[in-house]
Design a protein around this motif. Structure first.
Motif, PDB file in Angstrom:
ATOM      1  N   GLU A   1       0.848  -1.180   0.000  1.00  0.00           N
ATOM      2  CA  GLU A   1       0.000   0.000   0.000  1.00  0.00           C
ATOM      3  C   GLU A   1       0.890   1.238   0.000  1.00  0.00           C
ATOM      4  OE1 GLU A   1      -1.871  -0.929   3.724  1.00  0.00           O
ATOM      5  OE2 GLU A   1      -3.656  -1.731   2.725  1.00  0.00           O
ATOM      6  N   SER A   2       0.307   2.352  -0.360  1.00  0.00           N
ATOM      7  CA  SER A   2       1.035   3.610  -0.348  1.00  0.00           C
ATOM      8  C   SER A   2       1.575   3.858   1.058  1.00  0.00           C
ATOM      9  CB  SER A   2       0.111   4.747  -0.774  1.00  0.00           C
ATOM     10  OG  SER A   2       0.814   5.962  -0.774  1.00  0.00           O
TER      11      SER A   2
ATOM     12  N   GLU B   1       2.509   8.223  -3.032  1.00  0.00           N
ATOM     13  CA  GLU B   1       1.367   8.690  -3.822  1.00  0.00           C
ATOM     14  C   GLU B   1       1.780   9.455  -5.067  1.00  0.00           C
ATOM     15  OE1 GLU B   1      -1.988   8.231  -3.667  1.00  0.00           O
ATOM     16  OE2 GLU B   1      -1.538   6.744  -2.133  1.00  0.00           O
ATOM     17  N   GLU B   2       2.741  10.337  -4.943  1.00  0.00           N
ATOM     18  CA  GLU B   2       3.139  11.134  -6.101  1.00  0.00           C
ATOM     19  C   GLU B   2       4.591  11.528  -5.985  1.00  0.00           C
ATOM     20  OE1 GLU B   2       1.806  15.587  -5.167  1.00  0.00           O
ATOM     21  OE2 GLU B   2       0.129  14.177  -5.232  1.00  0.00           O
TER      22      GLU B   2
ATOM     23  N   SER C   1       6.631   5.750  -7.210  1.00  0.00           N
ATOM     24  CA  SER C   1       5.295   6.332  -7.338  1.00  0.00           C
ATOM     25  C   SER C   1       4.259   5.255  -7.644  1.00  0.00           C
ATOM     26  CB  SER C   1       5.290   7.373  -8.458  1.00  0.00           C
ATOM     27  OG  SER C   1       3.968   7.773  -8.764  1.00  0.00           O
ATOM     28  N   VAL C   2       3.051   5.414  -7.074  1.00  0.00           N
ATOM     29  CA  VAL C   2       1.967   4.486  -7.390  1.00  0.00           C
ATOM     30  C   VAL C   2       1.564   4.615  -8.859  1.00  0.00           C
ATOM     31  CG1 VAL C   2       1.047   4.399  -5.040  1.00  0.00           C
ATOM     32  CG2 VAL C   2       0.162   6.106  -6.637  1.00  0.00           C
ATOM     33  N   GLN C   3       1.968   5.717  -9.501  1.00  0.00           N
ATOM     34  CA  GLN C   3       1.621   5.934 -10.900  1.00  0.00           C
ATOM     35  C   GLN C   3       2.668   5.379 -11.863  1.00  0.00           C
ATOM     36  OE1 GLN C   3       1.088  10.140 -10.702  1.00  0.00           O
ATOM     37  NE2 GLN C   3      -0.900   9.961  -9.695  1.00  0.00           N
TER      38      GLN C   3
ATOM     39  N   LEU D   1       0.570  -2.200  -6.387  1.00  0.00           N
ATOM     40  CA  LEU D   1      -0.356  -1.537  -5.473  1.00  0.00           C
ATOM     41  C   LEU D   1      -1.542  -2.433  -5.142  1.00  0.00           C
ATOM     42  CD1 LEU D   1      -1.154   1.022  -3.902  1.00  0.00           C
ATOM     43  CD2 LEU D   1      -2.361   1.785  -5.963  1.00  0.00           C
TER      44      LEU D   1
END
Length: 143
Positions: free
Chosen positions: A54-55, A79-80, A93-95, A103
């Motif tokens: 998880e983040s 998160e970012e 990053s989760v992105q 994730l």
């Protein structure tokens, strides 16, 4: 000591890597024997469904880039991206492609992702924990 099957695999890989780095055969050192004893005598446990990446969690994954190019990566899922984060902290990053692949996934889960649509990476989640206070201090920078 209680270890998951994946944690046992990780110890075996670390033992092999240590032998390679030291240029020694397996078993030339008492510390290697201690690692073997941990692997042999540890109780097998099964991770619970709540042990997910998880983040904010620190995670360890094995990555296979193909052509016998493999690595173990430890990072923290964030998160970012921000300019306050330095690259040497392994903040993911989760992105990012890796972040999206892991994730919400449990320890032991195998995953795949592509980088720039042409480069395929496969891997397995080995561990996921809340970072220690010492690790958090490395990451958080104050002005």
């Amino acid at each position: 000591m209680r270890l998951t099957e994946i944690q046992k695999e990780l110890l075996k890989e670390e033992e092999k890597e240590l032998c390679r780095k030291l240029g020694m055969g397996m078993g030339d050192n008492n510390s290697l024997e201690e690692i073997r004893q941990l692997i042999k005598t540890s109780e097998k446990i099964v991770p619970t469904e709540s042990e997910k990446v998880e983040s904010g969690k620190e995670f360890t994954v094995s990555l296979d880039y193909g052509d016998d190019d493999k690595e173990i990566l430890t990072g923290i899922l964030v998160e970012e991206r921000t300019t306050l984060i330095s690259n040497n902290n392994n903040l993911i990053s989760v992105q990012s492609p890796l972040g999206q692949a892991i994730l919400g996934q449990p320890i032991g889960k195998e995953f795949n992702y592509n980088v720039q649509k042409t480069f395929h990476v496969s891997g397995r989640i080995l561990d996921a924990n809340i970072p220690t206070i010492e690790r958090a201090k490395e990451i958080v920078k104050t002005k």
